[in-house]
Motif scaffolding. Structure first.
Motif, mmCIF file in Angstrom:
data_model
loop_
_atom_site.group_PDB
_atom_site.id
_atom_site.type_symbol
_atom_site.label_atom_id
_atom_site.label_comp_id
_atom_site.label_asym_id
_atom_site.label_seq_id
_atom_site.Cartn_x
_atom_site.Cartn_y
_atom_site.Cartn_z
ATOM 1 N N TYR A 15 0.539 -8.648 -12.285
ATOM 2 C CA TYR A 15 0.052 -9.938 -11.786
ATOM 3 C C TYR A 15 1.382 -10.138 -10.376
ATOM 4 C CZ TYR A 15 0.510 -14.999 -12.712
ATOM 5 O OH TYR A 15 0.284 -16.882 -12.165
ATOM 6 N N PRO A 16 0.831 -11.059 -9.538
ATOM 7 C CA PRO A 16 -0.109 -12.249 -9.805
ATOM 8 C C PRO A 16 -1.523 -12.052 -9.187
ATOM 9 C CG PRO A 16 1.524 -12.875 -7.867
ATOM 10 C CD PRO A 16 2.286 -11.332 -8.470
ATOM 11 N N GLY A 36 -5.399 -11.781 -11.929
ATOM 12 C CA GLY A 36 -4.133 -12.412 -10.986
ATOM 13 C C GLY A 36 -4.579 -13.380 -10.138
ATOM 14 N N TYR A 37 -4.521 -14.180 -9.780
ATOM 15 C CA TYR A 37 -3.848 -15.349 -9.437
ATOM 16 C C TYR A 37 -5.322 -15.550 -8.148
ATOM 17 C CZ TYR A 37 -1.645 -20.402 -9.675
ATOM 18 O OH TYR A 37 -1.526 -21.122 -9.751
ATOM 19 N N ARG A 57 9.303 -11.781 -5.051
ATOM 20 C CA ARG A 57 8.120 -12.563 -4.543
ATOM 21 C C ARG A 57 7.836 -12.175 -3.235
ATOM 22 N NH1 ARG A 57 10.521 -16.783 -9.211
ATOM 23 N NH2 ARG A 57 10.012 -15.448 -11.211
ATOM 24 N N ALA A 112 3.299 -18.311 -8.665
ATOM 25 C CA ALA A 112 2.477 -18.476 -8.993
ATOM 26 C C ALA A 112 2.766 -18.382 -10.376
ATOM 27 C CB ALA A 112 1.465 -17.012 -8.676
ATOM 28 N N ASP A 160 4.768 -17.824 -11.700
ATOM 29 C CA ASP A 160 6.124 -16.597 -12.513
ATOM 30 C C ASP A 160 7.004 -16.748 -13.513
ATOM 31 O OD1 ASP A 160 5.307 -14.977 -10.189
ATOM 32 O OD2 ASP A 160 5.764 -17.014 -8.984
ATOM 33 N N CYS A 210 4.209 -16.639 -16.785
ATOM 34 C CA CYS A 210 4.931 -15.247 -16.720
ATOM 35 C C CYS A 210 5.873 -14.170 -17.500
ATOM 36 C CB CYS A 210 4.608 -14.243 -15.473
ATOM 37 S SG CYS A 210 3.467 -12.579 -15.955
ATOM 38 N N CYS A 247 -0.582 -11.309 -18.088
ATOM 39 C CA CYS A 247 -0.360 -12.567 -17.489
ATOM 40 C C CYS A 247 -1.641 -12.205 -16.870
ATOM 41 C CB CYS A 247 0.854 -12.115 -16.458
ATOM 42 S SG CYS A 247 2.616 -12.762 -16.955
ATOM 43 N N TYR A 265 -4.963 -15.355 -15.243
ATOM 44 C CA TYR A 265 -5.489 -17.154 -14.584
ATOM 45 C C TYR A 265 -6.700 -16.891 -14.860
ATOM 46 C CZ TYR A 265 -5.820 -20.809 -11.785
ATOM 47 O OH TYR A 265 -6.223 -21.567 -10.980
ATOM 48 N N PHE A 313 -2.854 -20.735 -15.473
ATOM 49 C CA PHE A 313 -2.202 -19.133 -15.573
ATOM 50 C C PHE A 313 -2.609 -19.298 -17.120
ATOM 51 C CE2 PHE A 313 1.043 -17.604 -17.978
ATOM 52 C CZ PHE A 313 1.117 -16.237 -17.645
#
Length: 283
Positions: A52-53, A64-65, A96, A219, A221, A224, A234, A236, A243
């Protein structure tokens, strides 16, 4: 009669214990498919162990995002962001940072399509080290000579044209650059820009573009981290557009509920047995 009550209570307790021992663990914590799938990590070439993300490969979209889906092309990790495909150079979960380079500028300073670099507001943003440069296309031949600039030939879709690059002041170039039909903005790292300015050539510019630049993502985080610490995966939710923390027994908003432990279940059985025994004596 008392003996029969005692025998019944004993047999009932034994029955509960046997039942508990033989019930599969899935009855207490079902392994939700999303929990299992989002435990997979993305591996491609030198980029390994990505979770993730990001989604992609053996990680379904819900892991994932939106907009952060990775692909693996001939052992080259890639990501497409609003029509532009980038080669993924690195992913740093701690900072990140997503390090990428435009694939269309991998070998040629004159790509087939002239598109500005894309990003996703509130999800992907440039870092403080990124510097935008502008490359011009379809300019008049015979460009004026200035420091930190150069002219280069281009052929795009069989059309020959003149390209121009400048990273310095454009005050003396306004009239000339106005003749150019197109221009493209591309971020580069500060260190790469310094190299380009020190020796402004087509080769140096292409080398700087291949070094890429960084996006920093945001995202959920913190959610998560909470999810992971509770034993979840984590992801979506497309349904709620938010989330989701995937647990063994299903999704949660941010944290998994701990399943009853073996000791607590045995304590529950013992309490049931004691209750039966007390009821027997008072009957």
């Amino acid at each position: 009669m008392e003996m029969q009550h005692h025998l019944f209570a004993t047999r009932f307790i034994i029955f509960l214990i046997i039942t508990f021992v033989h019930v599969p663990s899935s009855a207490f914590a079902n392994d939700d498919e999303r929990y299992v799938n989002c435990g997979n990590l993305f591996d491609c070439g030198d980029i390994k162990g990505v979770g993730y993300p990001f989604s992609g490969s053996n990680r379904p979209d819900y892991c994932g995002y939106p907009g952060l889906k990775l692909e693996c092309s001939d052992q080259d990790p890639e990501i497409t962001i609003q029509k532009l495909t980038y080669k993924v150079l690195g992913i740093d979960n701690q900072s990140r940072n997503l390090s990428v380079a435009r694939k269309d500028y991998a070998e040629n300073i004159c790509p087939t399509l002239l598109l500005n670099t894309t990003w996703i507001p509130n999800l992907l943003n440039y870092t403080s080290d990124d510097r935008n440069i502008t490359i011009y296309y379809g300019c008049l031949a015979g460009a004026p000579s200035f420091a930190n600039s150069f002219q280069f030939p281009c052929t795009i879709n069989t059309t020959a044209m003149t390209g121009y690059f400048t990273a310095g002041s454009t005050s003396n170039l306004i009239s000339y650059l106005a003749s150019c039909k197109d221009n493209v903005e591309v971020p580069v790292r500060q260190s790469a820009l310094e190299k380009i300015l020190s020796t402004p050539t087509e080769t140096q510019l292409l080398g700087g573009l291949k070094e890429g630049f960084d996006f920093v993502w945001s995202a959920d985080d913190s959610l998560c981290e909470t999810c992971n610490s509770s034993g979840g995966q984590c992801g979506y939710s497309q349904t709620t557009a938010a989330f989701s923390c995937y647990c063994k027994d299903g999704p949660r908003e941010s944290s998994c509920q701990q399943s009853p432990s073996m000791s607590s279940c045995l304590l529950l059985l013992f309490s049931a047995g004691v209750t039966l025994e007390v009821n027997r004596k008072t009957a």
